[in-house]
Design an enzyme around this catalytic site. Structure first.
Site, PDB file in Angstrom:
ATOM      1  N   MET A   1       1.056  -1.266   0.008  1.00 15.23           N
ATOM      2  CA  MET A   1       0.058   0.038   0.024  1.00 15.23           C
ATOM      3  C   MET A   1       0.661   1.515   0.048  1.00 15.23           C
ATOM      4  O   MET A   1       0.205   2.274   0.381  1.00 15.23           O
ATOM      5  CB  MET A   1      -0.894  -0.066   1.257  1.00 15.23           C
ATOM      6  CG  MET A   1      -1.982  -1.130   1.222  1.00 15.23           C
ATOM      7  SD  MET A   1      -3.486  -0.870   2.039  1.00 15.23           S
ATOM      8  CE  MET A   1      -2.903  -0.769   3.919  1.00 15.23           C
ATOM      9  N   GLY A   2       1.959   1.132  -0.345  1.00 13.96           N
ATOM     10  CA  GLY A   2       3.060   2.168  -0.302  1.00 13.96           C
ATOM     11  C   GLY A   2       3.433   2.746   0.911  1.00 13.96           C
ATOM     12  O   GLY A   2       3.245   2.079   2.043  1.00 13.96           O
TER      13      GLY A   2
ATOM     14  N   GLY B   1      11.120  -2.946   5.284  1.00 18.02           N
ATOM     15  CA  GLY B   1      10.233  -4.055   5.287  1.00 18.02           C
ATOM     16  C   GLY B   1       9.843  -4.482   3.799  1.00 18.02           C
ATOM     17  O   GLY B   1      10.055  -5.617   3.362  1.00 18.02           O
ATOM     18  N   HIS B   2       9.234  -3.399   3.309  1.00 19.62           N
ATOM     19  CA  HIS B   2       8.656  -3.616   1.939  1.00 19.62           C
ATOM     20  C   HIS B   2      10.060  -3.969   0.969  1.00 19.62           C
ATOM     21  O   HIS B   2       9.955  -4.774   0.207  1.00 19.62           O
ATOM     22  CB  HIS B   2       8.019  -2.489   1.324  1.00 19.62           C
ATOM     23  CG  HIS B   2       6.813  -1.867   2.177  1.00 19.62           C
ATOM     24  ND1 HIS B   2       6.728  -0.768   2.876  1.00 19.62           N
ATOM     25  CD2 HIS B   2       5.791  -2.575   2.089  1.00 19.62           C
ATOM     26  CE1 HIS B   2       5.452  -0.642   3.200  1.00 19.62           C
ATOM     27  NE2 HIS B   2       4.869  -1.642   2.865  1.00 19.62           N
TER      28      HIS B   2
ATOM     29  N   GLN C   1     -10.480  -2.842   2.064  1.00 19.98           N
ATOM     30  CA  GLN C   1      -9.909  -3.465   3.456  1.00 19.98           C
ATOM     31  C   GLN C   1      -9.821  -2.562   4.569  1.00 19.98           C
ATOM     32  O   GLN C   1      -9.359  -2.945   5.673  1.00 19.98           O
ATOM     33  CB  GLN C   1      -8.657  -3.957   3.055  1.00 19.98           C
ATOM     34  CG  GLN C   1      -7.397  -3.057   2.834  1.00 19.98           C
ATOM     35  CD  GLN C   1      -6.090  -3.766   2.505  1.00 19.98           C
ATOM     36  OE1 GLN C   1      -6.043  -4.105   1.491  1.00 19.98           O
ATOM     37  NE2 GLN C   1      -5.202  -3.925   3.435  1.00 19.98           N
TER      38      GLN C   1
ATOM     39  N   LYS D   1       4.962 -10.252   9.022  1.00 17.00           N
ATOM     40  CA  LYS D   1       4.413  -9.290   9.685  1.00 17.00           C
ATOM     41  C   LYS D   1       2.958  -9.296   9.793  1.00 17.00           C
ATOM     42  O   LYS D   1       2.235  -8.975  10.783  1.00 17.00           O
ATOM     43  CB  LYS D   1       4.879  -7.653   9.186  1.00 17.00           C
ATOM     44  CG  LYS D   1       4.283  -6.657   9.512  1.00 17.00           C
ATOM     45  CD  LYS D   1       4.555  -6.111  10.827  1.00 17.00           C
ATOM     46  CE  LYS D   1       3.941  -4.619  11.234  1.00 17.00           C
ATOM     47  NZ  LYS D   1       2.944  -4.315  10.512  1.00 17.00           N
ATOM     48  N   ASP D   2       2.204  -9.583   8.611  1.00 16.62           N
ATOM     49  CA  ASP D   2       0.942  -9.816   8.720  1.00 16.62           C
ATOM     50  C   ASP D   2       0.666 -11.123   8.563  1.00 16.62           C
ATOM     51  O   ASP D   2       0.007 -11.716   7.219  1.00 16.62           O
ATOM     52  CB  ASP D   2       0.183  -9.209   7.410  1.00 16.62           C
ATOM     53  CG  ASP D   2       0.542  -7.580   7.533  1.00 16.62           C
ATOM     54  OD1 ASP D   2      -0.474  -6.568   8.007  1.00 16.62           O
ATOM     55  OD2 ASP D   2       1.617  -6.861   6.978  1.00 16.62           O
TER      56      ASP D   2
ATOM     57  N   SER E   1       4.141   1.009   7.791  1.00 21.83           N
ATOM     58  CA  SER E   1       3.751   2.524   7.180  1.00 21.83           C
ATOM     59  C   SER E   1       3.105   3.359   8.137  1.00 21.83           C
ATOM     60  O   SER E   1       3.479   4.579   8.314  1.00 21.83           O
ATOM     61  CB  SER E   1       2.861   2.312   6.022  1.00 21.83           C
ATOM     62  OG  SER E   1       3.796   1.430   4.958  1.00 21.83           O
ATOM     63  N   ARG E   2       2.354   2.910   9.273  1.00 15.95           N
ATOM     64  CA  ARG E   2       1.743   3.550  10.083  1.00 15.95           C
ATOM     65  C   ARG E   2       2.653   4.158  11.346  1.00 15.95           C
ATOM     66  O   ARG E   2       2.391   4.911  12.117  1.00 15.95           O
ATOM     67  CB  ARG E   2       0.688   2.745  10.786  1.00 15.95           C
ATOM     68  CG  ARG E   2      -0.377   2.432   9.684  1.00 15.95           C
ATOM     69  CD  ARG E   2      -1.691   1.840  10.304  1.00 15.95           C
ATOM     70  NE  ARG E   2      -2.564   1.450   9.737  1.00 15.95           N
ATOM     71  CZ  ARG E   2      -3.031   0.523   8.924  1.00 15.95           C
ATOM     72  NH1 ARG E   2      -2.122  -0.635   8.924  1.00 15.95           N
ATOM     73  NH2 ARG E   2      -3.967   0.437   8.232  1.00 15.95           N
TER      74      ARG E   2
HETATM   75  P1  AMP Z   1       1.581  -3.075   3.309  1.00 16.70           P
HETATM   76  O1  AMP Z   1       2.154  -2.010   2.567  1.00 16.70           O
HETATM   77  O2  AMP Z   1       1.529  -2.635   4.845  1.00 16.70           O
HETATM   78  O3  AMP Z   1       0.156  -3.530   2.920  1.00 16.70           O
HETATM   79  O4  AMP Z   1       2.493  -4.009   3.414  1.00 16.70           O
HETATM   80  C1  AMP Z   1       2.822  -4.862   2.242  1.00 16.70           C
HETATM   81  C2  AMP Z   1       3.721  -6.102   2.273  1.00 16.70           C
HETATM   82  O5  AMP Z   1       4.809  -5.674   3.041  1.00 16.70           O
HETATM   83  C3  AMP Z   1       2.996  -7.015   3.246  1.00 16.70           C
HETATM   84  O6  AMP Z   1       3.145  -8.378   2.814  1.00 16.70           O
HETATM   85  C4  AMP Z   1       3.521  -6.988   4.665  1.00 16.70           C
HETATM   86  O7  AMP Z   1       3.313  -8.030   5.319  1.00 16.70           O
HETATM   87  C5  AMP Z   1       5.104  -6.755   4.183  1.00 16.70           C
HETATM   88  N1  AMP Z   1       5.483  -5.956   5.292  1.00 16.70           N
HETATM   89  C6  AMP Z   1       5.000  -4.731   6.012  1.00 16.70           C
HETATM   90  N2  AMP Z   1       5.831  -4.460   6.991  1.00 16.70           N
HETATM   91  C7  AMP Z   1       6.674  -5.354   6.921  1.00 16.70           C
HETATM   92  C8  AMP Z   1       7.721  -5.528   7.814  1.00 16.70           C
HETATM   93  N3  AMP Z   1       8.217  -4.737   8.867  1.00 16.70           N
HETATM   94  N4  AMP Z   1       8.877  -6.579   7.731  1.00 16.70           N
HETATM   95  C9  AMP Z   1       8.428  -7.362   6.509  1.00 16.70           C
HETATM   96  N5  AMP Z   1       7.379  -7.244   5.854  1.00 16.70           N
HETATM   97  C10 AMP Z   1       6.550  -6.167   5.896  1.00 16.70           C
END
Ligand code: AMP
Length: 286
Positions: free
Chosen positions: A38-39, A44-45, A69, A157-158, A194-195
């Site tokens: 989601m940018g 992590g990303h 979502q 993470k998720d 991101s939060r």
């Molecule tokens: P999001 O942008 O938050 O929807 O995350 C996109 C992807 O990045 C999802 O598969 C998350 O699980 C992964 N992600 C987010 N934060 C982390 C992190 N700290 N370490 C590893 N993967 C992450």
């Protein structure tokens, strides 16, 4: 000095362009990896992207803040959207393609979606974010359908999201391999998210208690019962005045039902609000 492999990032916003370019790639026999996000990209990303780059020929990253979502409209509204710096980060990371569509590009006006994902829908994250996983499966299915990746990369993470997507892939017979990538943390242990940009300095300090509780539970896992561990974690987290615990569960890694005597594969999962910011984290125990 080693030569850097330079990749030109293709930024795509329409499905038509996406199909045209993917057709060229597939015709050239390239394997495709997908990293949906989601940018507001962080390390992590980027770690997902790095793993994808070692696994498939072409890496497609997507940035889409998916409205279906979000169960809290205020959360959707304030979700960070720094697209210029995201493009910069993806370019630096050697990503091949960014698909960043508009909401209109992704959704028709009267779409409905309902997938029976069983208990995962209503426990833990599902309980605190009603409808969240319907929105997640709806968008991830669309992205799988459009990109048709050989492999898709998601973060541990998720954790529950990974199980939900695995279930969807199985139910709908999607021909994709899923890879779960490790959680990346900052130097204090806080799981990157991101939060986290919404946290004040003081909240950031208090938020550390979340990963500290997880680490302690892991350390004590061989010596205490599941109930003792949950009490321990809960009491540590509740000591921080601005941290409100939503759940701390020690669960079976495949079903996410509370771990019992016979459980072999076990994960601890936590969700808490720090000020107004909701954070999740987890750790594999066994
Ligand atoms: P999001 O942008 O938050 O929807 O995350 C996109 C992807 O990045 C999802 O598969 C998350 O699980 C992964 N992600 C987010 N934060 C982390 C992190 N700290 N370490 C590893 N993967 C992450």
């Amino acid at each position: 000095m080693p030569l850097l492999k330079t990749t030109v990032l293709k930024v795509i916003t329409t499905n038509n362009d996406l199909q045209r370019i993917l057709f060229q790639m597939r015709s050239a026999g390239k394997t495709i990896g997908l990293v949906p996000t989601m940018g507001a990209l962080h390390n992590g990303h980027l770690s997902l992207l790095a793993i994808a780059k070692t696994t498939t020929d072409i890496v497609v990253s997507t940035i889409f803040v998916n409205p279906t979502q979000f169960n809290d409209p205020a959360d959707l509204e304030k979700y960070p959207r720094p697209i210029e710096s995201d493009i910069e980060k993806l370019t630096q990371a050697g990503c091949d393609m960014l698909f960043a569509p508009s909401v209109k590009e992704m959704y028709g006006s009267n779409e409905t979606w309902r997938l029976d994902i069983g208990r995962l829908e209503t426990i833990l994250e599902g309980k605190f974010r009603p409808g969240h996983y319907q929105g997640v499966t709806q968008i991830v299915y669309k992205l799988f359908d459009m990109v048709k990746p050989d492999t898709a990369f998601f973060g541990q993470k998720d954790y529950q999201q990974f199980l939900v997507i695995s279930k969807m892939v199985q139910l709908l017979h999607v021909p994709v391999k899923l890879i779960m990538c490790p959680i990346i943390r900052d130097s204090g242990g806080l799981a990157m998210s991101s939060r986290n940009v919404h946290l004040t300095e003081n909240e950031k300090k208090q938020a550390l208690v979340i990963s500290q509780a997880l680490m302690l539970v892991k350390q004590q896992f061989a010596f205490q019962t599941v109930d003792q561990l949950k009490t321990l974690a809960t009491s540590i987290i509740n000591k921080e005045p601005d941290v409100t615990l939503e759940y701390f569960e020690i669960a079976d890694r495949e079903t996410l039902e509370p771990a019992g005597r016979d459980s072999v594969k076990i994960v601890a999962l936590v969700a808490a609000k720090v000020g107004h910011t909701r954070l999740i984290d987890n750790i594999i125990l066994a």
